[in-house]
Design a protein around this motif. Structure first.
Motif, PDB file in Angstrom:
ATOM      1  N   ILE A   4     -49.987  29.218 -25.591  1.00 10.55           N
ATOM      2  CA  ILE A   4     -49.764  30.577 -26.068  1.00 10.55           C
ATOM      3  C   ILE A   4     -48.275  30.884 -26.018  1.00 10.55           C
ATOM      4  O   ILE A   4     -47.588  30.531 -25.064  1.00 10.55           O
ATOM      5  N   GLY A   5     -47.773  31.546 -27.039  1.00 13.44           N
ATOM      6  CA  GLY A   5     -46.380  31.971 -27.042  1.00 13.44           C
ATOM      7  C   GLY A   5     -46.266  33.437 -26.632  1.00 13.44           C
ATOM      8  O   GLY A   5     -47.011  34.282 -27.130  1.00 13.44           O
ATOM      9  N   MET A   6     -45.352  33.754 -25.717  1.00 16.55           N
ATOM     10  CA  MET A   6     -45.049  35.139 -25.344  1.00 16.55           C
ATOM     11  C   MET A   6     -43.648  35.456 -25.852  1.00 16.55           C
ATOM     12  O   MET A   6     -42.653  34.924 -25.358  1.00 16.55           O
ATOM     13  N   TRP A   7     -43.591  36.312 -26.866  1.00 15.23           N
ATOM     14  CA  TRP A   7     -42.330  36.649 -27.540  1.00 15.23           C
ATOM     15  C   TRP A   7     -41.769  37.947 -26.940  1.00 15.23           C
ATOM     16  O   TRP A   7     -42.316  39.012 -27.135  1.00 15.23           O
ATOM     17  N   PHE A   8     -40.662  37.821 -26.201  1.00 12.02           N
ATOM     18  CA  PHE A   8     -39.979  38.987 -25.650  1.00 12.02           C
ATOM     19  C   PHE A   8     -39.008  39.542 -26.680  1.00 12.02           C
ATOM     20  O   PHE A   8     -38.395  38.797 -27.437  1.00 12.02           O
ATOM     21  N   ARG A   9     -38.814  40.859 -26.648  1.00 11.85           N
ATOM     22  CA  ARG A   9     -37.861  41.481 -27.571  1.00 11.85           C
ATOM     23  C   ARG A   9     -36.994  42.516 -26.855  1.00 11.85           C
ATOM     24  O   ARG A   9     -35.852  42.264 -26.545  1.00 11.85           O
ATOM     25  N   ARG A  10     -37.523  43.693 -26.539  1.00 14.72           N
ATOM     26  CA  ARG A  10     -36.802  44.694 -25.740  1.00 14.72           C
ATOM     27  C   ARG A  10     -37.710  45.146 -24.598  1.00 14.72           C
ATOM     28  O   ARG A  10     -37.893  46.325 -24.344  1.00 14.72           O
ATOM     29  N   ASP A  11     -38.249  44.158 -23.923  1.00 12.38           N
ATOM     30  CA  ASP A  11     -39.190  44.393 -22.817  1.00 12.38           C
ATOM     31  C   ASP A  11     -38.893  43.407 -21.691  1.00 12.38           C
ATOM     32  O   ASP A  11     -39.732  42.613 -21.292  1.00 12.38           O
ATOM     33  N   PHE A  12     -37.657  43.481 -21.196  1.00 12.86           N
ATOM     34  CA  PHE A  12     -37.181  42.507 -20.221  1.00 12.86           C
ATOM     35  C   PHE A  12     -37.668  42.835 -18.805  1.00 12.86           C
ATOM     36  O   PHE A  12     -36.907  43.248 -17.933  1.00 12.86           O
ATOM     37  N   ARG A  13     -38.952  42.631 -18.599  1.00 15.94           N
ATOM     38  CA  ARG A  13     -39.545  42.891 -17.291  1.00 15.94           C
ATOM     39  C   ARG A  13     -40.840  42.084 -17.155  1.00 15.94           C
ATOM     40  O   ARG A  13     -41.417  41.646 -18.162  1.00 15.94           O
ATOM     41  N   ILE A  14     -41.277  41.954 -15.931  1.00 18.88           N
ATOM     42  CA  ILE A  14     -42.544  41.291 -15.634  1.00 18.88           C
ATOM     43  C   ILE A  14     -43.648  42.321 -15.432  1.00 18.88           C
ATOM     44  O   ILE A  14     -44.751  42.190 -15.967  1.00 18.88           O
ATOM     45  N   GLN A  15     -43.338  43.380 -14.684  1.00 20.67           N
ATOM     46  CA  GLN A  15     -44.378  44.346 -14.325  1.00 20.67           C
ATOM     47  C   GLN A  15     -44.629  45.371 -15.436  1.00 20.67           C
ATOM     48  O   GLN A  15     -43.698  45.851 -16.065  1.00 20.67           O
ATOM     49  N   ASP A  16     -45.904  45.689 -15.618  1.00 22.13           N
ATOM     50  CA  ASP A  16     -46.359  46.624 -16.638  1.00 22.13           C
ATOM     51  C   ASP A  16     -45.780  46.309 -18.011  1.00 22.13           C
ATOM     52  O   ASP A  16     -45.275  47.188 -18.717  1.00 22.13           O
ATOM     53  N   ASN A  17     -45.858  45.057 -18.366  1.00 24.74           N
ATOM     54  CA  ASN A  17     -45.488  44.593 -19.703  1.00 24.74           C
ATOM     55  C   ASN A  17     -46.814  44.237 -20.394  1.00 24.74           C
ATOM     56  O   ASN A  17     -47.450  43.247 -20.056  1.00 24.74           O
ATOM     57  N   THR A  18     -47.220  45.072 -21.341  1.00 24.56           N
ATOM     58  CA  THR A  18     -48.581  44.981 -21.886  1.00 24.56           C
ATOM     59  C   THR A  18     -48.898  43.620 -22.481  1.00 24.56           C
ATOM     60  O   THR A  18     -49.913  42.995 -22.143  1.00 24.56           O
ATOM     61  N   ALA A  19     -48.046  43.156 -23.383  1.00 26.32           N
ATOM     62  CA  ALA A  19     -48.304  41.867 -24.030  1.00 26.32           C
ATOM     63  C   ALA A  19     -48.287  40.735 -23.008  1.00 26.32           C
ATOM     64  O   ALA A  19     -49.124  39.812 -23.059  1.00 26.32           O
ATOM     65  N   LEU A  20     -47.335  40.775 -22.090  1.00 23.38           N
ATOM     66  CA  LEU A  20     -47.242  39.738 -21.070  1.00 23.38           C
ATOM     67  C   LEU A  20     -48.497  39.728 -20.204  1.00 23.38           C
ATOM     68  O   LEU A  20     -49.066  38.658 -19.929  1.00 23.38           O
ATOM     69  N   TYR A  21     -48.941  40.892 -19.769  1.00 24.00           N
ATOM     70  CA  TYR A  21     -50.142  40.973 -18.940  1.00 24.00           C
ATOM     71  C   TYR A  21     -51.345  40.371 -19.669  1.00 24.00           C
ATOM     72  O   TYR A  21     -52.090  39.557 -19.100  1.00 24.00           O
ATOM     73  N   GLU A  22     -51.524  40.737 -20.930  1.00 21.08           N
ATOM     74  CA  GLU A  22     -52.670  40.230 -21.692  1.00 21.08           C
ATOM     75  C   GLU A  22     -52.561  38.727 -21.923  1.00 21.08           C
ATOM     76  O   GLU A  22     -53.563  37.998 -21.873  1.00 21.08           O
ATOM     77  N   ALA A  23     -51.354  38.244 -22.169  1.00 21.50           N
ATOM     78  CA  ALA A  23     -51.155  36.809 -22.389  1.00 21.50           C
ATOM     79  C   ALA A  23     -51.451  36.013 -21.122  1.00 21.50           C
ATOM     80  O   ALA A  23     -52.110  34.958 -21.159  1.00 21.50           O
ATOM     81  N   VAL A  24     -50.975  36.512 -19.992  1.00 22.43           N
ATOM     82  CA  VAL A  24     -51.191  35.819 -18.715  1.00 22.43           C
ATOM     83  C   VAL A  24     -52.676  35.815 -18.350  1.00 22.43           C
ATOM     84  O   VAL A  24     -53.216  34.790 -17.904  1.00 22.43           O
ATOM     85  N   MET A  25     -53.328  36.945 -18.562  1.00 25.30           N
ATOM     86  CA  MET A  25     -54.755  37.017 -18.253  1.00 25.30           C
ATOM     87  C   MET A  25     -55.558  36.055 -19.140  1.00 25.30           C
ATOM     88  O   MET A  25     -56.509  35.423 -18.687  1.00 25.30           O
ATOM     89  N   HIS A  26     -55.143  35.967 -20.413  1.00 24.02           N
ATOM     90  CA  HIS A  26     -55.823  35.043 -21.325  1.00 24.02           C
ATOM     91  C   HIS A  26     -55.600  33.597 -20.870  1.00 24.02           C
ATOM     92  O   HIS A  26     -56.547  32.788 -20.851  1.00 24.02           O
ATOM     93  N   ALA A  27     -54.348  33.275 -20.517  1.00 20.24           N
ATOM     94  CA  ALA A  27     -54.032  31.911 -20.081  1.00 20.24           C
ATOM     95  C   ALA A  27     -54.804  31.550 -18.821  1.00 20.24           C
ATOM     96  O   ALA A  27     -55.327  30.431 -18.688  1.00 20.24           O
ATOM     97  N   LYS A  28     -54.894  32.470 -17.898  1.00 20.16           N
ATOM     98  CA  LYS A  28     -55.627  32.227 -16.652  1.00 20.16           C
ATOM     99  C   LYS A  28     -57.112  32.030 -16.935  1.00 20.16           C
ATOM    100  O   LYS A  28     -57.749  31.115 -16.392  1.00 20.16           O
ATOM    101  N   ARG A  29     -57.644  32.858 -17.818  1.00 18.85           N
ATOM    102  CA  ARG A  29     -59.074  32.823 -18.120  1.00 18.85           C
ATOM    103  C   ARG A  29     -59.470  31.558 -18.873  1.00 18.85           C
ATOM    104  O   ARG A  29     -60.513  30.950 -18.606  1.00 18.85           O
ATOM    105  N   GLU A  30     -58.628  31.146 -19.820  1.00 17.66           N
ATOM    106  CA  GLU A  30     -58.959  30.014 -20.688  1.00 17.66           C
ATOM    107  C   GLU A  30     -58.336  28.692 -20.243  1.00 17.66           C
ATOM    108  O   GLU A  30     -58.576  27.656 -20.871  1.00 17.66           O
ATOM    109  N   GLY A  31     -57.514  28.742 -19.219  1.00 18.72           N
ATOM    110  CA  GLY A  31     -56.841  27.516 -18.779  1.00 18.72           C
ATOM    111  C   GLY A  31     -55.740  27.094 -19.728  1.00 18.72           C
ATOM    112  O   GLY A  31     -55.395  25.906 -19.809  1.00 18.72           O
ATOM    113  N   SER A  32     -55.148  28.053 -20.438  1.00 20.34           N
ATOM    114  CA  SER A  32     -54.075  27.762 -21.406  1.00 20.34           C
ATOM    115  C   SER A  32     -52.720  27.757 -20.706  1.00 20.34           C
ATOM    116  O   SER A  32     -52.575  28.172 -19.555  1.00 20.34           O
ATOM    117  N   LYS A  33     -51.710  27.281 -21.426  1.00 22.90           N
ATOM    118  CA  LYS A  33     -50.341  27.318 -20.949  1.00 22.90           C
ATOM    119  C   LYS A  33     -49.561  28.354 -21.754  1.00 22.90           C
ATOM    120  O   LYS A  33     -49.875  28.632 -22.910  1.00 22.90           O
TER     121      LYS A  33
END
Length: 476
Positions: A4-33
């Motif tokens: 999975i690709g996580m494309w950052f633009r003007r969201d330079f943070r880890i916490q409460d980053n919507t797309a990042l949170y959803e991407a990480v949860m998907h990767a954890k759930r599906e065993g993706s990188k």
């Protein structure tokens, strides 16, 4: 195993980053990188403005912060087509996550890249993230948008606010991967930052959270009283962090809302309203996509603005002869930031005293402000120029001397940014042109030599501004 690709633009943070949170949860759930990347666009690299130089310094700090927890942020360089084709040729992506833009050039970029990815059969997941409420969430009962802030704010308050979402750093390290061949923008970013004439400090997600904590502890309860005093530390200081996404507006609102009942609720409510203004101007920009180049109030579309370039330059350089206006412009030029009250004063001065188009001022602020937010900046300039939605009436014109006496009563801010006036007596600090020859000699400030006489007469220009609007209104 899928990637999975996580494309950052003007969201330079880890916490409460919507797309990042959803991407990480998907990767954890599906065993993706998960692959982190940012696209360095040559047209922005070439711009040597405060706005872009600060943004790239923020990007560099974010990249360093990720590196400390064992995560690589890949830097892709080239136009959209070149950068993304290289990405897709170097690694097989099944999905791309990002936080979308709803306005301006960012919206056009998103549409183009989304189309490119979908042609390659890559799933695209985009999310509303940069504001507390998206442009479609706060609307009238009939589905139309608000033109006036007060009813918008009443509706905004009633909408439930999503709670911030957190991610463990260890989880990021476990799901993220590194592809060395992808970071072709490393040296370009380093060279851009090293050649910057200003090196800003206190950048990044940790600093954003420290600033929020400091504001909530020290300033928020007196915010309604001190936010307009230009020499006080009465503002939140969070605008630059919201601009680069070092902190989310949701996180700010969530923490602010917890302050109710702990001190002056007036201060808390006043600041909360500023977050709503940010959403409001974003919504207005979405519904008036041409508002960067066109007055929202179309009856003022063809106003005959003054095109005197020398006057405009005197404003840009802080050489108008009006101390608070000049000090504000020098603050902007030297630091890349300007107090919000001063943004209103300088905008009013350019449009109503100099009668120069708001568009020129908006463009200059775009270059110089490190916290430049296109929607808010456009909204603010059209408000000051009396040509936007819910704007100040054209006959209500800021008097730069009155504003100076009210919001910098002792001239402390003026003296900070205009050293030529530091020894001027307080009775003349707002109107140095009233000093006689002896007073000029004693203060070490000779008018016309050390500091300019006022270039225009405010009283005369005020009448001319009113006449400009009245005449245009009758012609229309």
């Amino acid at each position: 195993m899928s990637t999975i690709g996580m494309w950052f633009r003007r969201d330079f943070r880890i916490q409460d980053n919507t797309a990042l949170y959803e991407a990480v949860m998907h990767a954890k759930r599906e065993g993706s990188k998960l692959l982190f990347f940012y696209h360095l666009d040559p047209k922005f690299i070439r711009k040597r403005s405060n706005h872009h130089l600060y943004f790239f310094q923020s990007l560099s700090v974010f990249k360093e912060e990720l590196s400390k927890i064992g995560v690589t942020l890949h830097l892709l360089y080239g136009n959209e087509q070149t950068a993304f084709e290289k990405l897709l040729s170097d690694i097989e992506l099944q999905q791309v996550y990002f936080n979308l833009d709803e306005v301006g050039s960012g919206l056009q970029r998103d549409l183009y890249v989304k189309s490119l990815l979908m042609e390659k059969k890559i799933q695209v997941h985009s999310f509303h993230d940069s504001h507390i409420h998206s442009t479609s969430q706060v609307v009238k009962n009939d589905g139309t948008h608000y033109h006036v802030f007060t009813p918008y704010y009443r509706a905004w308050l009633k909408k439930p606010k999503r709670k911030p979402k957190s991610i463990e750093a260890q989880l990021l390290k476990e799901v993220c991967i590194c592809v060395d061949s992808l970071s072709n923008g490393e040296e370009i970013l380093k060279n851009t930052i090293s050649s910057s004439p200003i090196k800003w400090d206190k950048i990044g997600e940790k600093q954003a959270r420290k600033q929020l904590s400091s504001f909530l502890e020290d300033s928020i309860y007196a915010y309604h009283e001190k936010r307009d005093i230009v020499f006080e530390s009465g503002t939140s200081g969070l605008s630059k962090y919201l601009k680069t996404g070092n902190i989310s507006a949701r996180t700010v609102y969530d923490h602010v809302s917890q302050c109710y009942g702990l001190g002056s609720d007036v201060g808390v409510e006043t600041y909360s309203k500023e977050l709503a203004w940010r959403d409001f101007y974003h919504s207005v920009h979405y519904h008036f996509p041409l508002s960067k180049e066109e007055e929202i109030n179309l009856k003022y579309k063809d106003l005959k603005w003054n095109e005197d370039e020398s006057l405009f330059q005197s404003w840009c350089e802080g050489k108008t002869g009006f101390p608070l206006v000049d000090a504000a412009m020098k603050q902007l030029n030297e630091t890349g930031w300007m107090h919000n009250r001063l943004r209103m004063i300088t905008a009013s001065f350019l449009t109503k005293d100099y009668l120069i188009s708001w568009k020129k001022g908006e463009q200059y602020f775009e270059e110089m402000l490190i916290d430049y937010d296109e929607s808010s900046n456009i909204g603010g300039w059209q408000w000051a120029a009396s040509v936007g939605t819910d704007a100040v009436p054209y006959f209500r014109i800021f008097n730069p001397i009155t504003q100076s006496k009210r919001f910098d009563s002792k001239g402390e801010f003026i003296k900070l940014y205009i050293p030529e006036l530091r020894n001027v007596d307080i009775k003349h600090i707002h109107e140095p042109y009233k000093m006689n020859d002896l007073e000029q000699a004693i203060s070490g400030c000779i008018l016309g030599v050390d500091y300019p006489y006022p270039i225009v007469d405010h009283k005369i220009q005020r009448e001319r501004a009113i006449e400009l609007f009245k005449t245009h209104k009758s012609e229309g």
